[in-house]
Design a protein around this motif. Sequence first.
Motif, PDB file in Angstrom:
ATOM      1  N   GLN A   1      18.179  34.222  24.824  1.00  0.00           N
ATOM      2  CA  GLN A   1      17.645  32.903  24.206  1.00  0.00           C
ATOM      3  C   GLN A   1      16.565  33.238  23.301  1.00  0.00           C
ATOM      4  O   GLN A   1      15.714  33.846  23.236  1.00  0.00           O
ATOM      5  CB  GLN A   1      17.409  32.129  25.208  1.00  0.00           C
TER       6      GLN A   1
ATOM      7  N   TRP B   1      17.739  37.456  28.225  1.00  0.00           N
ATOM      8  CA  TRP B   1      18.717  36.205  28.459  1.00  0.00           C
ATOM      9  C   TRP B   1      19.447  35.982  27.219  1.00  0.00           C
ATOM     10  O   TRP B   1      20.087  34.792  27.192  1.00  0.00           O
ATOM     11  CB  TRP B   1      17.969  35.142  28.858  1.00  0.00           C
TER      12      TRP B   1
ATOM     13  N   PHE C   1       1.590  35.698  32.057  1.00  0.00           N
ATOM     14  CA  PHE C   1       2.348  37.052  32.454  1.00  0.00           C
ATOM     15  C   PHE C   1       3.296  36.519  33.676  1.00  0.00           C
ATOM     16  O   PHE C   1       4.311  37.119  33.756  1.00  0.00           O
ATOM     17  CB  PHE C   1       1.358  38.194  32.823  1.00  0.00           C
TER      18      PHE C   1
ATOM     19  N   TYR D   1      10.291  34.022  33.967  1.00  0.00           N
ATOM     20  CA  TYR D   1      11.484  33.727  32.844  1.00  0.00           C
ATOM     21  C   TYR D   1      12.345  35.004  32.905  1.00  0.00           C
ATOM     22  O   TYR D   1      13.582  34.698  32.725  1.00  0.00           O
ATOM     23  CB  TYR D   1      10.700  33.803  31.221  1.00  0.00           C
ATOM     24  N   ALA D   2      11.832  36.208  33.080  1.00  0.00           N
ATOM     25  CA  ALA D   2      12.552  37.232  33.237  1.00  0.00           C
ATOM     26  C   ALA D   2      13.541  37.082  34.238  1.00  0.00           C
ATOM     27  O   ALA D   2      14.938  37.252  34.072  1.00  0.00           O
ATOM     28  CB  ALA D   2      11.812  38.477  33.289  1.00  0.00           C
TER      29      ALA D   2
ATOM     30  N   ASP E   1      14.064  31.196  23.321  1.00  0.00           N
ATOM     31  CA  ASP E   1      12.692  30.832  23.784  1.00  0.00           C
ATOM     32  C   ASP E   1      11.707  31.931  23.833  1.00  0.00           C
ATOM     33  O   ASP E   1      10.518  31.590  23.828  1.00  0.00           O
ATOM     34  CB  ASP E   1      13.154  30.388  25.302  1.00  0.00           C
ATOM     35  N   GLY E   2      12.260  33.165  23.963  1.00  0.00           N
ATOM     36  CA  GLY E   2      11.138  34.260  24.388  1.00  0.00           C
ATOM     37  C   GLY E   2      10.321  34.224  23.050  1.00  0.00           C
ATOM     38  O   GLY E   2       9.032  34.179  23.249  1.00  0.00           O
TER      39      GLY E   2
ATOM     40  N   MET F   1       8.072  31.424  22.447  1.00  0.00           N
ATOM     41  CA  MET F   1       6.737  31.549  23.444  1.00  0.00           C
ATOM     42  C   MET F   1       5.996  32.622  22.729  1.00  0.00           C
ATOM     43  O   MET F   1       4.642  32.625  22.778  1.00  0.00           O
ATOM     44  CB  MET F   1       7.058  32.203  24.620  1.00  0.00           C
TER      45      MET F   1
ATOM     46  N   ALA G   1       6.216  40.595  27.167  1.00  0.00           N
ATOM     47  CA  ALA G   1       7.166  40.168  28.188  1.00  0.00           C
ATOM     48  C   ALA G   1       7.944  39.087  27.894  1.00  0.00           C
ATOM     49  O   ALA G   1       9.427  39.378  28.225  1.00  0.00           O
ATOM     50  CB  ALA G   1       6.118  40.080  29.383  1.00  0.00           C
ATOM     51  N   PHE G   2       7.418  38.056  27.206  1.00  0.00           N
ATOM     52  CA  PHE G   2       8.381  37.019  26.995  1.00  0.00           C
ATOM     53  C   PHE G   2       9.273  37.300  26.025  1.00  0.00           C
ATOM     54  O   PHE G   2      10.649  37.013  26.226  1.00  0.00           O
ATOM     55  CB  PHE G   2       7.440  35.664  26.310  1.00  0.00           C
TER      56      PHE G   2
ATOM     57  N   ALA H   1       5.907  34.811  32.362  1.00  0.00           N
ATOM     58  CA  ALA H   1       7.035  35.837  31.759  1.00  0.00           C
ATOM     59  C   ALA H   1       7.829  36.373  32.710  1.00  0.00           C
ATOM     60  O   ALA H   1       9.148  36.433  32.736  1.00  0.00           O
ATOM     61  CB  ALA H   1       6.235  36.911  30.994  1.00  0.00           C
TER      62      ALA H   1
ATOM     63  N   CYS I   1       1.767  39.795  27.325  1.00  0.00           N
ATOM     64  CA  CYS I   1       2.497  38.813  28.077  1.00  0.00           C
ATOM     65  C   CYS I   1       3.361  38.248  27.037  1.00  0.00           C
ATOM     66  O   CYS I   1       4.657  38.137  27.472  1.00  0.00           O
ATOM     67  CB  CYS I   1       1.784  37.457  28.170  1.00  0.00           C
TER      68      CYS I   1
ATOM     69  N   ALA J   1      11.989  39.298  27.890  1.00  0.00           N
ATOM     70  CA  ALA J   1      12.919  38.519  28.785  1.00  0.00           C
ATOM     71  C   ALA J   1      13.684  37.661  27.984  1.00  0.00           C
ATOM     72  O   ALA J   1      15.098  37.663  28.071  1.00  0.00           O
ATOM     73  CB  ALA J   1      12.056  37.617  29.651  1.00  0.00           C
ATOM     74  N   GLY J   2      13.329  37.154  27.014  1.00  0.00           N
ATOM     75  CA  GLY J   2      14.096  36.241  25.737  1.00  0.00           C
ATOM     76  C   GLY J   2      15.469  37.246  25.458  1.00  0.00           C
ATOM     77  O   GLY J   2      16.395  36.642  25.622  1.00  0.00           O
TER      78      GLY J   2
ATOM     79  N   LEU K   1      12.858  27.830  31.190  1.00  0.00           N
ATOM     80  CA  LEU K   1      11.225  27.668  31.004  1.00  0.00           C
ATOM     81  C   LEU K   1      10.999  26.343  31.504  1.00  0.00           C
ATOM     82  O   LEU K   1       9.946  26.209  31.825  1.00  0.00           O
ATOM     83  CB  LEU K   1      10.695  27.817  29.487  1.00  0.00           C
TER      84      LEU K   1
ATOM     85  N   LEU L   1      15.596  45.902  30.741  1.00  0.00           N
ATOM     86  CA  LEU L   1      14.628  44.956  30.952  1.00  0.00           C
ATOM     87  C   LEU L   1      13.476  45.362  31.686  1.00  0.00           C
ATOM     88  O   LEU L   1      12.370  45.352  31.457  1.00  0.00           O
ATOM     89  CB  LEU L   1      15.080  43.621  31.801  1.00  0.00           C
TER      90      LEU L   1
ATOM     91  N   LEU M   1       1.376  25.076  28.989  1.00  0.00           N
ATOM     92  CA  LEU M   1       0.579  26.140  28.202  1.00  0.00           C
ATOM     93  C   LEU M   1      -0.245  25.342  27.268  1.00  0.00           C
ATOM     94  O   LEU M   1      -1.591  25.287  27.063  1.00  0.00           O
ATOM     95  CB  LEU M   1       1.463  26.810  27.655  1.00  0.00           C
TER      96      LEU M   1
ATOM     97  N   MET N   1       4.082  31.038  20.234  1.00  0.00           N
ATOM     98  CA  MET N   1       2.689  30.162  20.715  1.00  0.00           C
ATOM     99  C   MET N   1       1.729  31.103  21.295  1.00  0.00           C
ATOM    100  O   MET N   1       0.342  30.787  21.162  1.00  0.00           O
ATOM    101  CB  MET N   1       3.533  29.628  21.909  1.00  0.00           C
ATOM    102  N   ILE N   2       2.005  31.966  22.042  1.00  0.00           N
ATOM    103  CA  ILE N   2       0.906  32.640  22.681  1.00  0.00           C
ATOM    104  C   ILE N   2      -0.100  33.425  21.658  1.00  0.00           C
ATOM    105  O   ILE N   2      -1.174  33.327  21.648  1.00  0.00           O
ATOM    106  CB  ILE N   2       1.559  33.917  23.573  1.00  0.00           C
TER     107      ILE N   2
END
Lengths: 505, 479, 615, 104
Positions: D59, D57, B169, B175-176, D61-62, D65, D49-50, B172, D46, D53-54, B181, D8, B126, D68-69
């Motif tokens: 973590q 899980w 997306f 990742y889900a 990381d979500g 991200m 969603a991250f 994502a 997005c 998801a993070g 990652l 989720l 990214l 970042m986004i």
Amino acid sequence: MVLVNLILILLLGGVVAAVSERVSSTTPRQVALLVIVLAFLYLVSELSGLDSLNQLQPSTPNDPNSWLIHFKASWIPAFGISIEFALDGLSLLMVLLTLVLGAIAVSASWTDITERHGFFEANLLWTIAGVLGVFMALDLFLFFLFWEVMLIPMYFLIAIWGHENRGYAAMKFFIFTQASGLLMLVATLALVAVYRDSMGHYSFSYFDLLNTPMAKNTAWWLMLGFFVAFVVKLPGFPFHTWLPDAHTQAPTAGSVILAGILLKTGAYGLIRFTVPLFPDAALEFSNVALTLGVAGIIYGAVLAFGQTDFKRLVAYSSVSHMGFILLGVYAWNELALQGAVMQMVAHGFSTAALFMIAGSLQERLHTREMPKMSGLWQSMPRMGAMAMFFVLASLGLPGLGNFVAEFLVLLGLFQVNPWLTVLASMGLITGAIYSLMLMQRSFQGEPNPQLETKTLTDFGSRELLTMAVMVIALVVLGIYPQPVLDIAQMTIASTLKFGLPGAMP
Amino acid sequence: MTLSKLIALAPILILSITIIVLVLHASLKRDHKSAWYVSALGLLITIWGSYYASGYAQQVTVLLKVDNWGLLFSALIVVSTLTTLAISRDVFLAEGNRKEEYYLLILLSTLGAIVLCQSSHIVSLLLGMELMGIAVYAMIAFPEEDALPLEASIKYLILSACASAMLLFGFALLYAATGDLSYAGIGSKVASAYESNPMLVVAGTAMVLSGIGFKLSLVPFHMWTPDVYEGAPTPVTNFLATVSKGAMFVALTRLFLDGKFYQFPSLIVALTLISVASMLVGNLLALRQENVKRLLAYSSIAHFGYLLMVIVGFSSLKETGEILNLGRDALTFYLAAYILSTLAAIAVVANVVGEKTAHIEAFTGLFWKQPLQAAALMVAMLSFAGIPLTAGFMGKFYLITLGLDAGLWLLLSGLIIGSAIGIYYYLRLIFAMSSPLGDPSVVPSKHSLSWRDALAFVLLLSVLYMGSWPQPFIDFAGV
Amino acid sequence: MTDYIWLIPILPLISSITLMLGSAYLGRSVIATLGVGSVGLAAVLTGALAYNFLHAPEPIHVVYWTWMQVGQFDPSIAFYFDGLTLVMMSVITGVGFLIHLFSSEFMEHDNSYARYFAYLNMFVAAMLILVLADNLLLMYLGWEGVGTCSYLLVGFWYQHSANGRAARKAFIVTRIGDTAMAIGLLVLFTELGTLNIQDLVAAAQAKWQVGDVIPLLICVLLLAGAAGKSAQLPLHTWLPDAMAGPTPVSALIHAATMVTAGVYLIARTHGLFLLSPDAMTVVAVVGLLTSLVAAFTALAQHDIKRILAYSTISQIGYMFLALGVGAWTAGVFHLMTHAFFKALLFLGSGAIIHCLHHEHDIFKMGGLRSRMPVTFWSFLIGSAALAALPLTSGFFSKDLILLQAYQQANIGPLLWVGGLGGALLTAIYSFRLVFIVFFGHANTSPDREIGWRMAIPLILLCALSLIGGYFSLPVEKVFPIDDNQHPDQWVELVSISIPIFGVFLAYLLFLGRQLDPGFLIESASGRWLKQFWYSGWKIDRLYDLALVNPYYWIATIARNEPVDKFYQSIVITNQTLNAALSKMQTGRMRGYIVSMVIGLIGFLGLSLFFVAGAV
Amino acid sequence: MNELAVPLNHLLFLSGLLFSIGMLGVMIRRNIIFILMSIEVMLNACALAFVGAGAHWGQPDGQVMYVMILSIAAAEVAVGLGLVLQIQRRFKTLDMDQANRMRG
């Protein structure tokens, strides 16, 4: 190394010719002529030493050192590609024919090129170099490389110095050959892949690929790939439509080279690659190929008869004559093959001469339309006499080269498929019809009123000398063809053992 | 971060240092010429750096995977940037005084490309992609007084923003589904994730590939290419065509191989369709195109259609190591050949036409006006068409060998039909160049050999060299 | 001592080539001496050869070099000389020399004098090669060479395209025959493995019994070739048009030599023909039909040369009849005598045309008896010989043929009756010509006299026509001795009296005008019949409708390359696709977004479809 | 470990919905500023969603991200608005459909 030098001479010669335009606009053609003569002498001097040429013992296809000259240097080891040139009977004949016709082409375009002489002669020499490469290359990759590269200078010959719609003709010529060349590339690579699967390593050399075992229908598809590429170039019946356009628009030297030599690369490819590489597939396919050949003869002749453009008529006559070669190759016995090779040589001379006459007519009358030019024999008797001789040669008058070729082909074919031979011999009649029509419409009949005003100069000594060379060649081929037959025999005898079991030994 | 890891990151570090030096230099003294030299020097050192780093190939943190293959492409990208720099030397001389930013943007974008090349994690992908992308928007809109670049830039910005959104997306969703990652992580978990909820994985990969598809201008997402290529100034077109697409494709290959996406039949079918569509539509669109830049855009669509064949080829190769290398070699060779040919082509376009509209009339009789430029463009065109003795032919040779081994009959026939159509418009350009000038008497005047001719000659030689003597390149690339 | 045999064909060839190359530098007299001299020398050499042959009558076989050697196929350039060749060569060189002498004056004022003699010498050389060849391929070379020279000579005055068309017609029709013969050659080589005439006849007799199918096929093919060259029924239409050439050419080619090539071919390969009796009957029937058709047509002609042309076709029909019934010697004998009197008639008509400044129509001539005595007497003797009146050479040869035709196995008498009918018609039309041209009131007057170079050949040929009958052909060894006995008296008597009756009938019809055929001609059917005969039984029309016009039609239709349409269609589809696609490039960004979204949805849909399918 | 209150799928469904709203916005609106805004919406979808998801899980990381986004979106919009200013000054209009000078 001899063969590589030969091609280098011509390539460098081309560069020198291009540069020599700075000296004066007439030096490039002299340079070109000199280079070709030099190359010819070089080859002859190298060959005279070879003893295998004098005993004329056959060169077995799969063992390289039985060939006249063999040269191999590794090029891309990753794929087993090597720069491999070799010369045997058939390719020797073709190389000699190319050089002679090259010299004739240079003399044919002595006066009718008005601009960029240097670049013109350079392209001429590069085309000849490319064609020599095709005739001598025995590594399939190298063969394909020369097969495509010889197109580029030929494309420029037609595109830059051609006549009114040269762009279309040059484009059509290039696309036809290049697209079918792609099919051959895929077929070659598939063949190499099959070889790698069975032998474990890559190799593009003709000697290794010669007897790769493969499944029947893969062999059939691969053979088809090669067949289409060579028949487009030949030109065989359904793929010939590029030839008339290319010829009518090409400059004189261009059509002499195109008709004299480039068409022969197709025929050479059929004899060298298509049938020996896939013998049984070729046998199955031979009926289709033979019918295409006969169709080509008849179709070419009928269309030649209908043309009003002098060059277009001669172009269609080449289509008809090339039909015989297709028959000769796919009848695949000694007689037919010798006939095909003889036709390649004889047709080279007779068509080159006719195109030279067409070129000089265009130069003098600025038109190729026959309705505009009748009764020329009166004002140009020498050209008329030459035209009559070569028209008779092209309709297969016995005593000249073409007859020997056509008779051998018919004789060979008769043992394989009698009814088709009867159909093919119709070509003799239709050939006579359009040839004599060509003579009638242009040189005989009432002189055309419009031409009264122009003072038409007859053939000069240079043109007569060039014509004389071709007259002698055709007469010698007609009366005493044995030397040419013996040289070709070296290849044909052994390739036949590899090829499919023809009806006659 | 041990010393060897730092050395492994040599190209990225050197480039960053150059950028910093450039910024400091701009703050001290605004001088266009010295900025050019600083950036050129920096790029040269980066090339040396990537060569030097090849001894230390390893996984540096989870984000970057430095290997010879990635370094080769980084070097190629830097070479492309150097060429872009070379042809943009005089393009902006008449501009206002704020020119150093242009070089800054180029270097930043190249940095992004190199990061993208070596990324092995979604974040680094990214980061690299966006750094490269955003810098390019500004580069496209750089010349103020012209209207077309502005339009091209805004179009490119909005479209690539959407594409990035799609990509994100998709990631994502992935990742889900997998909970990891990094490419390798995804690769290991994606098979099991596919069992639990296939919908998520499949939708995720589809969106990721669409996002990447946009950047590589594959068919359904190709519409922006001609407008942006025509609108952008010629050096930026060069940059877009070679660096941004090249880096993106390398990233796609890494993602595809490490992420093990080749297991899903749906992806393979979709990619095959996209590939064939790109080959045909790309060539068909270029058939009667009068503007050379748009023609090159369409031709690049077709070429990336051909390249996608390799990715599809990976699917049927599965684990057989030997052929996997063939696929990677084919990809490397074809991409390198494409980049070199595009560099040569656009360099000549820049030399001949500069910023005027690159209509085909401008090229008529080029053989007689500027023989060397014409020769370079001819060789580039022949290389695109795949005529032997050029790099393009070797690329096509590889592709066909791969196609035959992997049995991709549909793609092979697409390749043949595409290149048969393709010959026409490549030849049209050559025919235009060779058509006589009207007054045949003018013998080409021997004007002085400017550096432009030198650049064109070098590129011509490299395309011919790679085509006629590919063995050294194969050994070097067959890493 | 016979090693100079190669000189005979080479001399005319060399002179022809020198004439062709040096035409611009040689004076008229040099050209004439070169042209006429070379054939004269050849005639002298043939005479010497004949002298030796008569003393030591065994055949000479000289091989010069193998023409081409490919596997088993190795024809060589070699000459075979025996009795039959001697007869043919003496006719060719003898009559040829006389005709050359005649044409040296006839063509005196033509501006391409050298070209004429070049072609004529080339013709004689080709004919000699044909006759001397020891294998069929070399004969084929002579065969085609002769056809080409006839094309060149018929189209000699190329300024008028009509002559060109006649020449082309001659070449193409004979070419059809030649192709059939070539196919015959192919069959022969495939079956017997050799083309050497002596070996192949022996091999044939060894391989096949009488009445097999393959010899029949070969013989029919050879017959087709012979028919083409000798203008027999199916392929005879070219000869009347070939009269467009100069008259001495017609005399040499279309009377004495070329048209007899077919007869020579069949005579030479008689061994093959003996193997299939039905082939011989076919030859006989073709000969008979041709002679009748040609005789009827000759009756209705106006042009003096066309009458002679049709009479030649008819006479060769007789020779074919003779060969068909196995009377080889009679056939060759008639060939020789026919060469004498037909050449005489043609040269006579040439003299007339020469003196009446190119007048061809016999009804415009008349009463030339007193003003052109030499021509009158030569015409009279020629026609007498043609009509086979007693004491003339024609009588001996034709009578021999009729007698042996009568004794032929199954349809002998029928052939004999047909032959008689032909003889009757021949007598009528030959003397019709003589009475109309030389008697009656004179409506044109010759403006010049014929010189010595035209008179001497006429006189010599008159002598030959008269005493020709007494020559005995040295062909005993060549042909099997025909042992059939003499038919009974009345047959002999009838075949002698018919020609005399014919002449008397002609006298009544055309000179005395006692029998007035007026009512016959005016009646509707009479007029149609006359027109029907005049146009050569409408065969020319038939060929035009069946073959020539369709060929023209196909050529004009296919002129612009129908196969190219297929490739044009590919180009057009590409261009339409290009137009459609580039229309989609609207330049509006929202369009691009829509295509992206469609792409995405498509991609997602496809993937979900697979997943739904899989799960 | 699933201490996430919201399952989720609901979250992904929400972000999918948000994403398609953003996409529609880009397609329908003609004014560049609104297009930029809808791109923002897509990017935030997005990010959401991250984060989901993070969280799923467990973590961080979500959320990394997510940050970042956001920063990338900010950068893009910055450049976008810069271009908008220039377009406004040059073309005096912000209607995206006017920008169709290059076609074919």
